[in-house]
Structure formats: structure tokens, C-alpha cells
Design a protein around this motif. Structure first.
Motif, PDB file in Angstrom:
ATOM      1  N   ASP A   1      -5.115 108.231  16.612  1.00  0.00           N
ATOM      2  CA  ASP A   1      -4.701 106.962  17.107  1.00  0.00           C
ATOM      3  C   ASP A   1      -5.429 105.886  16.168  1.00  0.00           C
ATOM      4  OD1 ASP A   1      -7.384 107.348  17.843  1.00  0.00           O
ATOM      5  OD2 ASP A   1      -7.396 106.256  19.869  1.00  0.00           O
TER       6      ASP A   1
ATOM      7  N   ASP B   1      -5.352 103.108  14.534  1.00  0.00           N
ATOM      8  CA  ASP B   1      -4.457 101.969  14.152  1.00  0.00           C
ATOM      9  C   ASP B   1      -5.066 100.927  13.330  1.00  0.00           C
ATOM     10  OD1 ASP B   1      -6.493 100.917  15.426  1.00  0.00           O
ATOM     11  OD2 ASP B   1      -5.508 100.360  17.424  1.00  0.00           O
ATOM     12  N   HIS B   2      -6.398 101.532  12.661  1.00  0.00           N
ATOM     13  CA  HIS B   2      -7.018 100.537  11.846  1.00  0.00           C
ATOM     14  C   HIS B   2      -6.924 101.015  10.493  1.00  0.00           C
ATOM     15  CE1 HIS B   2      -9.388 103.902  12.484  1.00  0.00           C
ATOM     16  NE2 HIS B   2     -10.305 103.972  11.554  1.00  0.00           N
TER      17      HIS B   2
ATOM     18  N   CYS C   1      -4.568 101.106   6.995  1.00  0.00           N
ATOM     19  CA  CYS C   1      -3.452 100.397   6.458  1.00  0.00           C
ATOM     20  C   CYS C   1      -3.366 100.355   4.868  1.00  0.00           C
ATOM     21  CB  CYS C   1      -3.413  98.977   6.914  1.00  0.00           C
ATOM     22  SG  CYS C   1      -4.877  98.042   6.175  1.00  0.00           S
TER      23      CYS C   1
ATOM     24  N   ASP D   1       1.444  96.447   6.317  1.00  0.00           N
ATOM     25  CA  ASP D   1       0.647  97.229   6.891  1.00  0.00           C
ATOM     26  C   ASP D   1      -0.719  96.809   7.591  1.00  0.00           C
ATOM     27  OD1 ASP D   1       0.646  99.916   8.257  1.00  0.00           O
ATOM     28  OD2 ASP D   1      -0.412 100.660   6.747  1.00  0.00           O
TER      29      ASP D   1
ATOM     30  N   ARG E   1      -0.405  94.389  10.259  1.00  0.00           N
ATOM     31  CA  ARG E   1      -0.247  95.282  11.582  1.00  0.00           C
ATOM     32  C   ARG E   1      -1.479  95.851  11.976  1.00  0.00           C
ATOM     33  NH1 ARG E   1      -1.470  99.818  12.626  1.00  0.00           N
ATOM     34  NH2 ARG E   1      -1.546 100.291  10.278  1.00  0.00           N
ATOM     35  N   ALA E   2      -2.459  96.104  11.235  1.00  0.00           N
ATOM     36  CA  ALA E   2      -3.612  96.671  11.461  1.00  0.00           C
ATOM     37  C   ALA E   2      -4.423  95.792  12.134  1.00  0.00           C
ATOM     38  CB  ALA E   2      -4.343  97.542  10.417  1.00  0.00           C
TER      39      ALA E   2
ATOM     40  N   GLU F   1      -3.164  94.892  15.637  1.00  0.00           N
ATOM     41  CA  GLU F   1      -3.565  96.047  16.455  1.00  0.00           C
ATOM     42  C   GLU F   1      -5.052  95.722  17.206  1.00  0.00           C
ATOM     43  OE1 GLU F   1      -1.803  98.211  17.684  1.00  0.00           O
ATOM     44  OE2 GLU F   1      -0.304  98.735  16.349  1.00  0.00           O
ATOM     45  N   GLN F   2      -5.955  95.242  16.181  1.00  0.00           N
ATOM     46  CA  GLN F   2      -7.381  95.112  16.651  1.00  0.00           C
ATOM     47  C   GLN F   2      -7.560  93.973  17.631  1.00  0.00           C
ATOM     48  OE1 GLN F   2      -9.342  97.597  15.956  1.00  0.00           O
ATOM     49  NE2 GLN F   2      -7.411  98.225  14.598  1.00  0.00           N
TER      50      GLN F   2
ATOM     51  N   THR G   1      -6.250  94.989  20.953  1.00  0.00           N
ATOM     52  CA  THR G   1      -7.025  95.807  21.733  1.00  0.00           C
ATOM     53  C   THR G   1      -8.319  94.923  22.024  1.00  0.00           C
ATOM     54  OG1 THR G   1      -6.456  97.602  20.035  1.00  0.00           O
ATOM     55  CG2 THR G   1      -8.228  98.021  21.637  1.00  0.00           C
TER      56      THR G   1
END
Ligand SMILES: [Zn+2]
Length: 445
Positions: A190, A192-193, A195, A200, A203-204, A207-208, A211
Motif C-alpha cells: 500500500d 501510496d508515498h 512517486c 505522480d 498524487r502522493a 494521498e498523505q 490519510t
């Protein structure tokens, strides 16, 4: 009409209501401080009384003022009182014992790791650190739960400003390096960090934030602790760094970059970061960039001392030791130069690389490379609060500020080592540690 009747009934009921006990007001505490460093960097005030009401500082008065009826008195007449300390760089999900935790890690689930993190947080609070930035956890959901539990008062620990996971390129400092492939794949399941390329990396970053990250951290350069011979220079392109900084700022998040090598530091500063973590290789051009951008350096000398010690004791993998030795040759000169030339500094230890609850050792490391003790204390209060964007709430003892207050025996401006023995901790008006009590963290070497 109905409204009038309701009002009349309410009025009729009023005398009965008046006979019940009045609702209790906010808790009021008077603190008698022998010396009060209300605003670090300025002269102490001498005998003072701090009035705390409802978790905030209500008043600061000269001399020892008798408490009002119903108020609690805390006697710190023989103590030196100052604002709660702030560490801009910890990792509550790391233990500070790299080889041991590598072995332990394979048998620990995230629930076990959460308990360890909660213990580290509590121990840190009891040494006088009332606010920290947690700059990267393998369990971003866990650090958010810990942050919120502390904020609610369900668990004891410093106020946490959390970064989620450190954003990194593939094979960079934040990737799952040095593991056998099936473990690495499990670690990355998983991820997600990680990139590659500006889109990209946007996006990362998002994502943070999704979360729960309150601050964004990315690895601009290689790192000493990662088990890969990837060097210490820039690992991200200027475009990738700029994409992260702009995205985070658009969401109202500050951004900090892990950076050792000059190309990593300079690249991150040009991209517009708010701070640089570590800053091992700093020359005149880098200093000029720091000043031009107004960015802070968070030196984390505590981590360098720990990594070098651990490396020489065989407690780190070879790829990490080689980088630690490379850094050891230059890092003190870099920090000495940055401090002497007036680069803005904020206090940070990277605790979790070294052991937790020894954060105050950093004060000694800072003064050893030429920082005045009064300035060192300012970096962990006024300056750290400014970098957090919370200068209106923490870092000073003044009306309206959060009642985050600590005390030591003796003058820490004369001897910063006294900050290793903080024996009174108040957080948001609640006493977490009384003078004379010992920290209840399990003793480790
Ligand atoms: Zn770190």
C-alpha cells in the motif's frame, strides 16, 4: 403565541433553577514561579505568578500573588519555569534501536507497533516536550489515531503534528530497501508515498493529506538510515519537488524536506520548502538560499550522534554505516556555519533514529557547535512554534497561549544540560508530571 407561553413558563421556573448549584467555571490554577522565562530569547522575569484558566494562560503577574478562592496553587518558587518544549522531528513508530527493531519488526503487528508508539509519546511528554512533529510513520493511520487520542485526553503524549508517510521516489530513501523481494513487495503493498514524475508526486502528496497528514515531508536526497548504497545527493528532480511543495501549500500544509547532500538541500529550497531536515552538506551558496527563502534548518544532531555510535557498534547495516561516516566528517562544520551566519534554526532530534525521551540532548549538541544556550532554548519554543504556524498558541507563556509549561531546578540558560531533567510538566493546564516524580517509562540503556 406559543413562544410567549414558553418564555413565561421559563420565567416561572427561574427561581427554582437559581437554587441549584451554579455550573462550575473553568478550573483555575496559580503557579508561583521562582524564575520565569516567559519568552525564550528575552530576559527572565524573576518571581512571577502564572494564572491558568481553562487550559490557557489567563494572566502573568509580577511577584507571588495569592490564589483566588477555589483556585489551585502550584509552588515552583524554587524552580525555573519556561514554556513546554517543541521537537520538530520525531518518529514515534521507530524505536531508536535499529538492529533490534529489524528483528522485532518481523514479529510485530500494527497493534503492537501502536502500543510502542504510545509509550514513546508518553515518555517524550514526561521529559518536557509538549508538542512534536512526527515526520513519517509506517502506519499513518496509527499516528493519526495517536494524535487524536492525545488531543482528546484519552492517552498521554505531546500534541502531535503528523506527516503521514515520507514521500519518496522508487528506490529512494523512503522505499522498502534492503529486504528480500517478497518482504519488500509486502512492505510496498500500500505504498501510496512512492512517486515518480511531477503528476505522480502530486498524487502522493494528496494521498498523505487524505490519510490525515497535517504537514508534508518528502525525501529530497538519499538518507543515512536507508539500507541502500544510493548516496546522499538529490534523488528527486526539481519538477517533482516543486509539484509536492505547490500541492501541499495549496492544501494549507507546510512542507519539510529530508536532505543531506547539497544538491538535495538546494533543490528543495528552490522548490519552496518551509524547512530542511538534517542539512549535512551546507556551503555559502546554500546559506544564501536559506536566507533568501526564509526557510528553517532542523539540524537533528541527536540522530547523527546516534547513527555514528550505532554504526561503530555494528548496530547498523553496512550501506548505512558508510553514509554515516561520510556525513560525520562534515556535518558539524555545516551546522556551525549555518548557525554562525544566522540561518533560521528550529529544534529537532529525529528521535526514533536515536532513543526516545532523550530529546533534550540536542541542546548540548547545538551549543557545542556555537549556538548560545538562550538561542538554543528559543529554537525549541518561539522558533519551532513559528515554523509550525502556531506562534499564537505555543512557544511562550503569555495571556491567551496554551498552558504548556515546564520547570527545571536551576537556570537552563546558564547550563542547557538542566533541560535533561525537566521535573514539572503541565500540558493545556493539566499537570502531567509533578516536581520530584520520576518518569514512568521503562528504563533502557
Ligand atoms: Zn527522520
Amino acid at each position: 403565541m406559543k413562544h410567549l407561553i414558553t418564555t413565561a413558563l421559563a420565567l416561572a421556573a427561574a427561581p427554582a433553577a437559581a437554587q441549584t448549584a451554579p455550573a462550575p467555571g473553568p478550573k483555575v490554577t496559580y503557579i508561583h514561579a521562582g524564575q520565569l522565562l516567559a519568552t525564550p530569547g528575552q530576559a527572565p522575569r524573576g518571581n512571577s505568578t502564572i494564572v491558568v484558566r481553562g487550559g490557557k494562560v489567563a494572566e502573568v503577574r509580577d511577584g507571588f500573588v495569592a490564589p483566588a478562592d477555589g483556585a489551585t496553587l502550584i509552588d515552583l518558587k524554587d524552580r525555573y519555569v519556561l514554556p513546554g518544549l517543541i521537537d520538530m522531528h520525531v518518529h514515534f513508530y521507530s524505536s531508536g534501536y535499529p538492529m533490534k527493531s529489524r528483528l522485532d519488526g518481523s514479529g510485530k503487528d500494527k497493534e503492537d507497533a501502536f502500543v510502542d508508539a504510545a509509550n514513546a509519546a508518553r515518555a517524550t511528554l514526561l521529559t518536557g516536550f509538549t508538542t512534536v512533529r512526527d515526520l513519517g510513520a509506517p502506519e499513518p493511520r496509527g499516528i493519526r489515531a495517536l494524535r487524536d487520542a492525545i488531543a482528546r485526553g484519552d492517552l498521554e503524549g505531546p500534541t502531535i503534528v503528523n506527516a503521514g508517510r515520507m514521500i519518496s521516489v522508487t528506490a529512494g530513501h523512503g522505499d522498502a530497501n534492503g529486504l528480500k523481494e517478497d518482504y519488500a513487495h509486502a512492505e510496498r503493498a500500500d505504498a501510496d508515498h512512492l512517486c515518480n514524475g511531477p503528476d505522480d508526486c502530486r498524487r502522493a502528496t494528496r494521498e498523505q493529506i487524505f490519510t490525515g497528514a497535517q504537514v508534508i515531508k518528502f525525501a529530497a536526497s538519499g538518507g543515512v538510515g536507508s539500507n541502500i548504497a544510493g548516496g546522499l545527493e538529490a534523488q528527486m528532480t526539481p519538477e517533482e519537488m516543486k509539484a509536492i511543495v505547490d500541492t501541499a501549500h495549496a492544501f494549507g500544509r507546510k512542507v519539510t524536506a529530508h536532505a543531506h547532500g547539497k544538491s538535495g538541500i538546494d533543490g528543495a529550497l528552490r522548490a519552496g520548502v518551509d524547512s530542511i531536515e538534517h542539512g549535512s552538506f551546507i556551503d555559502a551558496e546554500t546559506i544564501a538560499l536559506f536566507k533568501q527563502k526564509g526557510a528553517y534548518l532542523v539540524p537533528t544532531m541527536h540522530a547523527f550522534e546516534s547513527v555514528i555510535r550505532q554504526g561503530r557498534a555494528g548496530e547498523r547495516p553496512p550501506a548505512s554505516v558508510a553514509k554515516a561516516e561520510e556525513v560525520a566528517k562534515v556535518v558539524k562544520d555545516s551546522h556551525r556555519r549555518a548557525i554562525a551566519s544566522g540561518v533560521k534554526i528550529a529544534f529537532g532530534t529525529d528521535s526514533g533514529v536515536g532513543p526516545h525521551a532523550t530529546n533534550a540532548l540536542e541542546f548540548g549538541y547545538m551549543t557545542a557547535v556555537g549556538m548560545a544556550p538562550a538561542v538554543a532554548i528559543r529554537t525549541a519554543t518561539v522558533d519551532a512554534a513559528a515554523l509550525l504556524g502556531r506562534a499564537d498558541r505555543i512557544g511562550r507563556i503569555a495571556p491567551g497561549m496554551d498552558a504548556d509549561i515546564i520547570a527545571v531546578a536551576g537556570d537552563p540558560v546558564a547550563d542547557v544540560a538542566r533541560l535533561n531533567s525537566v521535573d514539572f510538566v503541565m500540558q493545556g493546564g493539566t499537570v502531567r508530571k509533578q516536581a520530584g516524580e520520576r518518569a514512568l517509562f521503562p528504563a533502557r540503556d
